[in-house]
Design an enzyme around this catalytic site. Structure first.
Site, PDB file in Angstrom:
ATOM      1  N   LYS A 157       0.829  -1.204   0.000  1.00 23.95           N
ATOM      2  CA  LYS A 157       0.000   0.000   0.000  1.00 23.95           C
ATOM      3  C   LYS A 157       0.864   1.255   0.000  1.00 23.95           C
ATOM      4  O   LYS A 157       1.896   1.309   0.672  1.00 23.95           O
ATOM      5  CB  LYS A 157      -0.894   0.006   1.241  1.00 23.95           C
ATOM      6  CG  LYS A 157      -1.999  -1.037   1.238  1.00 23.95           C
ATOM      7  CD  LYS A 157      -2.772  -1.042   2.544  1.00 23.95           C
ATOM      8  CE  LYS A 157      -3.454   0.276   2.786  1.00 23.95           C
ATOM      9  NZ  LYS A 157      -4.321   0.254   3.986  1.00 23.95           N
ATOM     10  N   GLU A 267       8.551  14.029   6.911  1.00 20.81           N
ATOM     11  CA  GLU A 267       8.729  12.872   7.787  1.00 20.81           C
ATOM     12  C   GLU A 267      10.195  12.516   7.987  1.00 20.81           C
ATOM     13  O   GLU A 267      10.616  11.378   7.842  1.00 20.81           O
ATOM     14  CB  GLU A 267       7.964  11.649   7.236  1.00 20.81           C
ATOM     15  CG  GLU A 267       7.636  10.644   8.313  1.00 20.81           C
ATOM     16  CD  GLU A 267       6.588   9.613   7.891  1.00 20.81           C
ATOM     17  OE1 GLU A 267       6.499   8.603   8.565  1.00 20.81           O
ATOM     18  OE2 GLU A 267       5.871   9.871   6.901  1.00 20.81           O
ATOM     19  N   HIS A 282       0.155  -2.076  11.304  1.00 17.33           N
ATOM     20  CA  HIS A 282       0.182  -2.343   9.866  1.00 17.33           C
ATOM     21  C   HIS A 282       0.464  -3.802   9.572  1.00 17.33           C
ATOM     22  O   HIS A 282      -0.050  -4.358   8.585  1.00 17.33           O
ATOM     23  CB  HIS A 282       1.249  -1.463   9.191  1.00 17.33           C
ATOM     24  CG  HIS A 282       0.752  -0.089   8.863  1.00 17.33           C
ATOM     25  ND1 HIS A 282       1.595   0.971   8.589  1.00 17.33           N
ATOM     26  CD2 HIS A 282      -0.504   0.418   8.778  1.00 17.33           C
ATOM     27  CE1 HIS A 282       0.877   2.055   8.335  1.00 17.33           C
ATOM     28  NE2 HIS A 282      -0.399   1.739   8.453  1.00 17.33           N
ATOM     29  N   CYS A 844      -1.685 -13.947  31.885  1.00 19.86           N
ATOM     30  CA  CYS A 844      -2.523 -14.105  33.081  1.00 19.86           C
ATOM     31  C   CYS A 844      -1.932 -13.366  34.274  1.00 19.86           C
ATOM     32  O   CYS A 844      -2.629 -13.109  35.255  1.00 19.86           O
ATOM     33  CB  CYS A 844      -2.736 -15.581  33.413  1.00 19.86           C
ATOM     34  SG  CYS A 844      -1.239 -16.464  33.898  1.00 19.86           S
ATOM     35  N   HIS A1188     -28.496 -11.398  -5.735  1.00 20.31           N
ATOM     36  CA  HIS A1188     -29.365 -11.442  -6.917  1.00 20.31           C
ATOM     37  C   HIS A1188     -30.080 -10.103  -7.112  1.00 20.31           C
ATOM     38  O   HIS A1188     -30.565  -9.514  -6.149  1.00 20.31           O
ATOM     39  CB  HIS A1188     -30.424 -12.547  -6.762  1.00 20.31           C
ATOM     40  CG  HIS A1188     -29.851 -13.928  -6.712  1.00 20.31           C
ATOM     41  ND1 HIS A1188     -29.073 -14.369  -5.672  1.00 20.31           N
ATOM     42  CD2 HIS A1188     -29.948 -14.962  -7.593  1.00 20.31           C
ATOM     43  CE1 HIS A1188     -28.704 -15.623  -5.899  1.00 20.31           C
ATOM     44  NE2 HIS A1188     -29.223 -16.013  -7.057  1.00 20.31           N
ATOM     45  N   LYS A1217     -21.090 -15.431  -6.050  1.00 20.10           N
ATOM     46  CA  LYS A1217     -22.131 -15.689  -7.058  1.00 20.10           C
ATOM     47  C   LYS A1217     -22.998 -14.440  -7.204  1.00 20.10           C
ATOM     48  O   LYS A1217     -23.673 -14.045  -6.258  1.00 20.10           O
ATOM     49  CB  LYS A1217     -22.998 -16.877  -6.642  1.00 20.10           C
ATOM     50  CG  LYS A1217     -24.087 -17.206  -7.668  1.00 20.10           C
ATOM     51  CD  LYS A1217     -25.047 -18.262  -7.134  1.00 20.10           C
ATOM     52  CE  LYS A1217     -26.140 -18.549  -8.150  1.00 20.10           C
ATOM     53  NZ  LYS A1217     -27.233 -19.352  -7.587  1.00 20.10           N
TER      54      LYS A1217
END
EC number: 4.2.3.4
Length: 1579
Positions: A157, A267, A282, A844, A1188, A1217
């Site tokens: 991407k 950036e 990501h 836990c 349909h 379908k």
């Protein structure tokens, strides 16, 4: 409510405008600030359905200045269209419209539109102006701001793009009114992220408003709107109800991003702080897309990266707890393992290595080094950019299974100060006391754990106190109302596995007030919590006037407390030998009783009295003074009164938790100081260092407020002869692992440490005493239970510690933390590298010390790693045993033996096991002597033992009443939930009753059989995850057919047989009968040539589950187990099933999965609940996602199809379908274009009506067809398979091929009639002829060179000679050493195959022989070419040995040498050898000439072998390979003298020809018609 318009600067300009309903402002600003000759609005087709879009476009058009124009361009929605190709198409459109450099592009849509259209603007005419109008929350706060633009590539991407700042970003919150709920919540993740990294004040505001947000969003409704004459369904959220909150969250989030972007546009450093949560998020998104949304994955990523920060000792556990709480509060996932999220993502796996690989391609990485944004505290990142993190540390936070390496890297003389989290015991008591008290109390050092989280949530639910936070979440502020505001709630109080909270809140619930609509409070918890005891506390409260009901198991949660009953007070007696928490629970609530309370502890010495003292001392701090009775032991007087909250209460660190770092010092010879627990502690476990570690050889220094332990040199700990740990029972687990490495140095000593006073530890999160015995044994350490304790026999040397199999934590924090210490000692004193120890369920520890592993790693220096989870013992497609349940006389024993045979399992009848253990006769005799109840109890015990002992490779047949016992039902359900198969075998109940009433061998029921069935029916359904309906058989043919059907079924549901989706041209026939029973003889001809058969359940005359199950059974038997497509077509989708009967629909779809149908048609219009239920429980069934359009509403270019396709992908259906309605021929061409562009999944795409017939011909996969034998077609324009093939041929789709049978003599060959019959029935254009020759060279020269050659059937004498002209050989042809089938591969190349063996194999199967005859031998008479095929076939059928006889003995020896030794071939040279055969011979193939008398010597050997057919589960069967004469001498001998079942040679001929037909054409041959044609011709 109105909100003001805000303008937020970015890079020095007021670019971002935020407001509500600002269409006017948007239009005015664009025309005033961005004059142009051409404005182009670009959006996706979904946005066009929203009224606000229409309003915006209308405003643009109305205010457009003369000389300017507006263009509009739509793209298909979804990430799939964010491509270079789509970008090029947009650019071509702009060029074709004469757009120039002054063009202004207005991008209206979500992130996909913003990214792609921004990129278009950056490159068109070398850059034109762009205005962003984001329509989703995610786009508003994230993608539209900052100028990042891009398209996707197949490799990832956003890999191709540019930085291109928009002229304006118009954030109109009104768009959010129509944002679907999940998309709304998805966007909130980015909002929380920006607050988390930059704005602590906004984060706190988001915390305060979480309930409001979720309440409004969950209240969104579906509404219909009309846009340009079309009606659309939209989600509608009442934004007005939370407008101020949403406006603020959007605005504040945008301010953070604009500030960061302004500081670092490209950036270079600071901007990558915005990627907090994205490194890991990501990676999850790459695996879980499209089912999981971006924000959902970022939410999980934020948790993981926060845990990573905590693991590295940067972020406090409190801050992680806050982040976890807020994400969950806004409806976002906090773990990939949450059930609702796993259901949503279709239980996709996220393997550790795949996650790391995905992370390695993150854009902010430093080469191969992975980078992540680390958090210092809420509102502040650690540093000003992302940091490099190791794979080892990432692996640790990504998995719940940790690897503990030997403690070898410690510094000499290491001294550490460790501060454990607040005491769980004190934290929970303080919360109860402050909630019941009057005034504000600031509680500091509160334990932030699962237990306290549940307690705080419960206090809020009951309206007991107002709760706020200070010190960035480190201090909880409770404003108590003196108990007066406690109010019943309809929502159950879910407490997880929090035993302390459950016990304390049980008494609190007795003080709760009823409301006009709610008169009770329900306390519940997880599965383990519902097993833990609470009986004595409930008994005492009941006796004191409180009405309490158990809603499930007696003496355990869930509880229902009637809030109309009053806590009377007075004398209360309580059994306190199991848990001191019962005592503390009543003590704390006693001041609010109607009368002063005298609490008498009865039944023996109270357990953990120090915890009772702790409660009393804490009550004093809140103003209530408890007096111990001077006259009666273990009795307390509690006055009436109200707690007065102290302004501040500081929670002492947890003394039980402190035992772990102190024990670490003891075991490793280092020094650890716990600075806030000393001898003045309220907690009994503060004695651990003094009473346990010091006598074992440690140096201990303890002041009033601190404890320091220095361990002896490693290996120098001494066993403790005896210690009473009753004052500190929770610490016994720590003592056990220390004792495991303690020894006294005496030869022969058992180095025994004896611990007593801990009986209560058997009823904690697990049976801790047993858990320690079992898990210590894995290290090679012996331990044994005592009535109220444990003995641990330490090893004489640490070097003797074994690397155990995985250590089970039992979901118990103390078990996990204790064994983390012993794990590090394995190999700690060895120079060689040692394997790490795997500990399961590490999370836990969150119950009391969420950061324990972080402390162990970062502060104490232990090396830890994460690991891919071990596979569960019971998994799909494994050899997990199969349990068969059902009514008596359902056929369980017979079917179980079939099942075992088909899977290669062993068969165990539990009734037989019972009789072996009982040793006094049958079940009937036991029942007569002891009664049914005693039998049921014993039966349950045997079942539980058997499941444990025979968990793999067995078929367990149970008694009919196994479901009568609750314990047995629980075991059955647990087995099924772990992936095992519990199969309910069901027969017609009337037939069953008839049979049972005539069977004297079974014990009589005490009640009517039908009543028994009606009682058990739901239990069978509840316990089983699969069902097989076995009809009543009246003939051996039906019985054989049933066996074959069952074997196919069991192999399918167990995963041994894969359900394959056809890859070639294929079809399925749609049955439209209302009851198949009257038409089952037609089904083989109706299904001829088809790859599957569809049962239209909606067209059946009844939707009763039993009726439908019978229909499926009929269809399976009649179609020879052809794959079934289970379809319920609703009325709105063109069928007959009522749209509003969701309950029956759900039950029928569940039935489809339970009976293991191969395909289920799932309408994409079904509710999400039904869809996710189907896709998450489908097991081996394939899902067809269907839609349909009967009303011809949608052109194939309409976004409806695109959205439905994306929906199908997100549901990860197996086949898509789509059925449209053609109005003109061009609709077929549009459909084909759609088909070309959508190849991610197999696609069935057709048009209805006569005009749409062409689409049916062009469809490639599973085309729905009808048959002339059906009463009607199931859809307009439906064709038969032969019609489709004929039309496809006329269009040039099929080219006529020529096929030949070659060899000599072939004048009587049946091959031409066999194949030509099939071609005619299926409408294929091919032709099959004879080519007589004895020369393989002639075949090569005259036939193999023909361009239209379809294939050759090769017979004698060419089966060997033809092989030299083959380029490839199948495995069967190689081993048999002969070719009877030639398949053209193209380019003048050919493959040789052999279907003779399939002719033999399939003939046996068609006559009741199972697919695997393990334990039986085969027999071949003759040693020619066909004999070789027979040997191969018998081996494929699983014959353990194969015996060979021939007139001469030389040829069978040659045959034996040509096969592998594992075939176990034995040549029988004389009758004596034949008679000496051991075991049963069940299958025989005669391959000797049938037109000559049998040799006497050969016949004698044949008779000796045929006589060996004994004890088989099917009738011994002989196949005659010769098809002339109709009855051969060998057939007469086998049948008349030995009662063998006989298969005539004509069947082998047809079966091998049918196999050729399918290899050449790809179509399933019409067997019945072909067989009739061949045998008629023969006659």
């Amino acid at each position: 409510m109105k909100v003001e318009l805000s303008k937020v600067p970015i890079l020095g300009k007021d670019v971002v405008h935020v407001g509500f309903d600002i269409a006017d402002h948007i239009v005015d600003t664009i025309f005033q600030s961005c004059p142009s000759s051409t404005y182009v609005v670009i959006n996706d087709t979904n946005v066009e359905k929203i009224p606000h879009y229409v309003d915006l476009c209308g405003e643009l058009q109305a205010k457009l200045k003369s000389g300017s124009r507006i263009l509009q361009y739509s793209v298909k929605p979804g990430e799939a269209h964010k491509t270079r190709e789509q970008k090029a198409a947009i650019e071509d459109y702009l060029l074709s419209e004469g757009c120039t450099r002054d063009t202004v592009i207005i991008a209206v849509g979500g992130g996909v539109i913003g990214d792609m259209i921004g990129y278009v603007a950056s490159t068109f005419m070398r850059g034109v102006r762009v205005v962003q109008v984001p329509t989703s929350l995610l786009a508003m706060v994230d993608s539209s701001i900052g100028g990042k633009t891009a398209v996707d590539t197949p490799l990832g991407k956003n890999f191709i793009g540019a930085f291109w700042q928009p002229q304006f970003v118009f954030v109109d919150i009104k768009w959010l009114e129509t944002l679907p709920k999940r998309e709304f919540i998805n966007g909130i993740a980015e909002v929380i992220k920006t607050a988390c990294i930059w704005n602590a004040e906004e984060f706190a505001r988001l915390e305060e408003n979480a309930d409001l947000f979720l309440q409004v969003v969950n209240g969104s409704k579906t509404t219909q709107v009309s846009v340009q004459g079309q009606v659309h369904e939209l989600s509608l959220t009442n934004i007005d109800a939370m407008l101020e909150h949403v406006y603020r969250l959007v605005l504040e989030s945008i301010k953070v991003k604009t500030h960061v972007v302004s500081s670092d546009e490209r950036e270079a450093g600071l901007r990558n702080l915005l990627n907090f949560g994205h490194t890991i998020g990501h990676a999850y998104e790459a695996i879980l897309t499209p089912q999981a949304l971006h924000g959902e994955c970022v939410s999980i990523g934020m948790i993981k990266e926060a845990e990573l920060s905590r693991y590295l000792n940067i972020l406090s556990p409190t801050q992680v707890a806050r982040l976890t709480k807020i994400l969950a509060a806004y409806g976002l996932p906090i773990s990939p393992d949450q059930k609702w999220f796993k259901d949503l993502t279709l239980n996709k796996k996220t393997p550790l290595d795949v996650l790391l690989k995905k992370m390695s391609i993150d854009k902010k990485n430093d080469g191969s080094k992975k980078k992540a944004v680390l958090l210092e505290t809420i509102g502040k990142c650690y540093g000003t950019s992302a940091h490099v993190v190791s794979d080892e540390d990432i692996r640790f936070v990504l998995t719940d299974e940790t690897l503990v390496y030997p403690f070898k890297t410690l510094e000499n003389g290491q001294e550490k100060t460790i501060v454990p989290p607040g005491s769980k015991s004190i934290s929970n008591r303080a919360l109860i006391l402050a909630a019941l008290g009057e005034g504000t109390c600031k509680i500091k050092n509160l334990l932030h754990s699962d237990d306290t989280k549940h307690m705080l949530h419960a206090v809020q639910q009951l309206k007991g106190a107002t709760i706020t936070w200070e010190d960035n979440g480190e201090t909880v502020v409770l404003k108590g109302h003196g108990g007066s505001t406690l109010q019943a709630t309809a929502e159950p109080l879910y407490l997880g596995n929090a035993g302390t909270a459950s016990r304390f809140l049980t008494s609190v619930a007795a003080l709760v007030n009823s409301t006009s609509s709610q008169k009770s409070v329900v306390l519940t918890g997880n599965a383990r919590m519902q097993e833990r005891p609470i009986g004595p506390l409930v008994d005492s409260l009941r006796e004191n006037g409180i009405s309490i009901d158990y809603l499930n198991k007696e003496k355990s949660l869930p509880l229902k407390i009637n809030t109309d009953s009053n806590f009377k007070g007075g004398r209360i007696e309580l059994a306190a030998t199991v848990s001191s928490q019962y005592v503390s629970s009543i003590l704390m609530c006693a001041p609010y009783a109607e009368e002063p309370v005298t609490l008498a502890l009865v039944g023996g010495k109270p357990i953990s009295k120090l915890y009772i003292d702790m409660t009393i001392k804490m009550m004093e701090k809140f103003g209530i003074y408890v007096k111990a009775s001077t006259e009666e032991p273990n009795t307390y007087h509690i006055p009436k009164g109200h707690y007065v909250n102290p302004p501040e209460y500081v929670i002492e660190s947890d003394a039980s938790s402190a035992t772990y770092p102190l024990a670490y010092a003891a075991m490793t010879g280092t020094t650890v100081t716990v600075p806030n627990i000393g001898f003045e502690s309220l907690q009994g476990d503060a004695r651990f260092a003094r009473d346990v570690l010091k006598p074992m050889g440690c140096s201990v220094t303890q002041t009033e407020t601190s404890t320091t332990v220095t361990g002896p040199p490693v290996g120098g700990l001494k066993p403790l002869k005896h210690v009473d740990m009753e004052p500190m029972t929770d610490a016994f687990l720590t003592a056990c692992v220390v004792a495991a490495v303690a020894h006294d140095g005496k030869e022969g000593s058992r180095n025994t440490t004896t611990i007593e006073g801990i009986a209560n530890q058997r009823v904690k999160e697990c049976n801790r005493i047993l858990a320690m015995v079992d898990e210590l044994a894995k290290f090679g350490v012996e331990a044994n239970e005592l009535p109220d304790g444990i003995q641990v026999h330490g090893l004489s040397s640490i070097d003797k510690l074994k690397v155990p199999e995985a250590i089970h934590s039992y979901d118990d924090h103390r078990v996990a933390m204790s064994f983390s210490l012993l794990a590090g000692m394995v190999g700690a004193t060895k120079d060689a590298l040692s394997e790490p120890v795997r500990i399961l369920e590490r999370s836990c520890t969150g119950k009391t010390w969420p950061g324990w592993w972080d402390v162990l790693h970062t502060q104490l220096g232990a090396k830890l790693d994460g690991s891919e989870p071990l596979q569960s013992a019971v998994k799909k497609n494994s050899n997990s045993s199969i349990v068969i349940i059902g009514m008596r006389a359902a056929g369980k024993t017979t079917v179980s033996s079939w099942c075992a045979n088909a899977l290669g399992f062993k068969f165990l009848d539990l009734d037989t096991v019972f009789e072996e253990q009982y040793k006094k006769g049958s079940v009937k005799e036991f029942v007569a002597e002891h009664g049914w109840d005693a039998f049921r109890a014993t039966e349950t015990k045997i079942f539980e033992e058997s499941v444990k002992k025979y968990g793999e490779g067995y078929v367990l047949s149970t008694g009919g009443g196994i479901v009568e016992g609750a314990a047995s039902r629980k075991s059955l359900k647990q087995f099924a939930s772990q992936g095992g198969i519990v199969l309910h075998l069901h027969r017609d109940i009337d037939e069953t009753i008839k049979f049972l009433n005539s069977d004297p061998t079974r014990p009589a029921y005490n009640e009517d059989i039908r009543n028994v069935w009606e009682r058990r029916e739901e239990w069978y359904k509840e316990c089983a995850n699969f069902t097989f309906y076995a009809p009543h058989c009246t003939s051996s043919t039906q019985f054989n057919q049933l066996r074959k059907t069952f074997e196919t079924f069991i192999r399918t549901i167990s995963g041994k047989r894969e359900v394959k989706i056809p890859t070639n041209r294929s079809s399925f026939v749609c049955l439209t009968f209302d009851d198949l029973a009257a038409h089952k003889e037609k089904i083989p001809d109706i299904t001829a040539g088809c790859s599957a058969v569809e049962l239209r359940v909606d067209q059946l005359k009844s939707y009763d589950l039993d009726f439908v199950a019978k229909q499926l059974s009929i269809l399976r038997l009649a179609s020879s187990s052809l794959p079934i497509i289970f379809t319920i077509r609703t009325k709105s989708q063109g069928g007959q099933f009522p749209d509003d009967d969701k309950s029956t629909l759900g039950s029928l779809l569940s039935l489809a999965l339970e009976v293991g149908v191969e395909f289920v048609d799932m309408e994409l219009t079904l509710s999400s609940e039904l869809q996710y239920s189907l896709v998450n429980n489908k097991r081996n069934t394939k899902i067809i996602g269907s839609h349909h359009d009967f009303d011809a509403k949608f052109d194939w270019n309409d976004s409806e199809w695109e959205n439905r396709y994306n929906q199908a992908l997100s549901l990860d259906v197996d086949v898509v379908k789509f059925v449209g309605t053609a109005k003109d021929f061009e609709d077929n061409l549009k459909l084909e274009q759609f088909r070309l562009q959508h190849t991610a999944k197999p696609l069935i795409a057709i048009n209805m009506t006569d005009v749409g017939k062409m689409s049916r011909v062009l469809n490639t996969v599973l085309t729905p067809v009808t048959s002339s034998l059906l009463p009607s077609a199931s859809a307009p324009g439906q064709l038969t398979l032969s019609q489709i093939n004929e039309i496809y041929t006329l269009l040039g789709g099929f080219s006529a091929k020529n096929f030949y049978v070659v060899g000599s003599p072939i004048s009587h060959s049946r091959s031409p009639v066999l194949h030509n019959t099939g071609y005619k029935i299926l409408g294929l254009p091919h032709k099959f002829e004879k080519f007589e020759t004895s020369s393989a060279s002639e075949v090569k020269d005259k036939l193999l060179s023909k361009c239209k050659l379809g294939g050759l059937a090769v017979t004698i004498p060419l089966k060997l000679d033809i092989m030299e002209f083959m380029d490839e050989l199948s495995e069967s042809a190689k081993l048999i050493g002969a070719v009877n089938t030639v398949i053209p591969l193209g380019d003048g190349k050919f493959k040789g195959d052999n279907t003779d063996w399939l002719g033999i194999y399939n003939s046996f199967l068609a006559n009741g022989v199972p697919e695997n005859v393990r334990g039986n031998s085969g027999f071949v008479i003759g040693a020619g070419g066909t004999s070789r095929a027979a040997v191969y076939a018998l081996h494929q059928l699983g014959c353990s040995d194969i015996h060979l006889v021939n007139r001469t003995v030389e040829k069978p020896h040659d045959l034996k040498k040509s096969f592998p030794s594992e075939y176990n071939l034995h040549v029988l040279e004389d009758s004596q050898q034949a008679e000496g055969i051991s075991g049963s011979v069940a299958l025989a193939v005669s391959c000797v000439p049938a037109d000559k008398p049998l040799d006497d010597n050969l016949l004698a050997r044949v008779r000796a072998v045929l006589a060996k057919a004994q004890g088989t589960s099917f009738k011994p069967t002989l196949l005659e390979a010769a098809y002339k004469p109709a009855v051969t001498p060998m057939m007469k001998t086998a049948s008349d003298e030995f009662s063998w079942h006989i298969i005539p040679g004509s069947q082998m001929l047809v079966h091998q020809g049918v196999a050729q037909f399918q290899l050449w054409t790809g179509f399933r041959a019409p067997f019945n018609a072909i067989y009739s044609a061949v045998t008629e011709e023969q006659a």
